[in-house]
Design a protein around this motif. Structure first.
Motif: not given
Length: 288
Positions: A23-28
């Motif tokens: 979630r932190e890597a994708s930003g969603y």
């Protein structure tokens, strides 16, 4: 890679750690973070500018402001109230003028209707004295003389507005303005605020500033920070700890700095900044 590793790729379960990492890597998705001490306002900072106060003042509810910032805010609010009041008065005058024009138009229509009724009452044949007066008069129904006479008028009333014909295009009317309140309110508490309600605050500085500790209690010398409940004494403007107020000041009700008598309104509890674990400056309420 062991079986219980956080980044275990051989497991059949999508773990919470992997979800949060993706979630932190994708930003969603929803990202939760705990606020640190750097994200909180210090007890000696202005509630408007969030900067340390050079000439601090406090409201009766305990909110600390820079004198220049709060005076500029009060002046801005007065200008905004004057602008809204002017717009309200202009709209009110326009509505009065419109009502007068409608009354004049209604009076003119009444004159025309009365003239048509008199014209319809004139008959060229002799009246029969043995018949009622209403029976001898022709049909004087005024409603038939209106603009909606016949099936054309009924169809016109039932027709929907057209967006392609300029004469039938609906128009947006001006929003009715409510009379604004002339009371200037505090930006934090929302209660009425006047310039005379502001009390000057005098922080007692530490002789040797060490780290984040800069101010101390005016009487006991205890260090002040966000975790220390404080109070401001209105006569002298001194900042003391709430523990000293409850233990000694409330017994005699005398200001220890200048010796003036105190009342309950002269002891102002200073609103402190919050922490990352709880909210501050507002009432938390849950409604089921």
């Amino acid at each position: 890679m062991t079986r219980h590793s956080k980044n275990c790729s051989a497991g059949a379960v999508y773990t919470y750690y992997e979800k949060r990492k993706d979630r932190e890597a994708s930003g969603y998705g929803t990202l939760n973070i705990r606020l640190s001490r750097d994200a909180m306002k210090n007890f000696n900072c202005c509630c408007l500018s969030l900067q340390p106060c050079h000439d601090p003042v406090v409201t009766p509810d305990g909110y600390l402001y820079e004198r220049e910032a709060i005076l500029e805010y009060i002046l801005h609010q007065k200008k905004e109230i004057a602008r809204r009041m002017k717009a309200y008065e202009e709209q009110r005058g326009a509505r009065r003028k419109e009502q007068k024009e409608l009354q004049r138009a209604a009076a003119a229509q009444d004159k025309v209707r009365g003239f048509l009724e008199k014209e319809a009452a004139l008959v060229s044949r002799p009246l029969n004295p043995f018949m009622p007066k209403a029976a001898t008069l022709p049909n004087t129904d005024v409603e038939q003389l209106g603009p909606s006479e016949g099936p054309l008028g009924k169809d016109k009333d039932k027709s929907l507005p057209s967006f392609w014909i300029p004469s039938l295009t609906p128009e947006a009317k001006a929003t009715k303005l409510e009379k604004p309140s002339r009371t200037v309110t505090c930006p934090m508490s929302g209660k009425p605020l006047r310039m005379s309600d502001l009390t000057s605050v005098r922080f007692t500085q530490l002789d040797h500033v060490t780290g984040s500790e800069r101010y101390v209690c005016a009487v006991t010398g205890d260090s002040l920070n966000n975790g220390t409940p404080c109070a401001v004494l209105r006569p002298s403007g001194a900042v003391v700890t709430l523990e000293y107020v409850e233990r000694l000041i409330r017994k005699d009700m005398v200001d220890p700095v200048n010796g003036d008598k105190l009342t309950e309104g002269d002891i102002i509890l200073l609103q402190l900044g919050g922490t990352g674990f709880a909210g501050s400056g507002g009432k938390l309420q849950v409604e089921m």
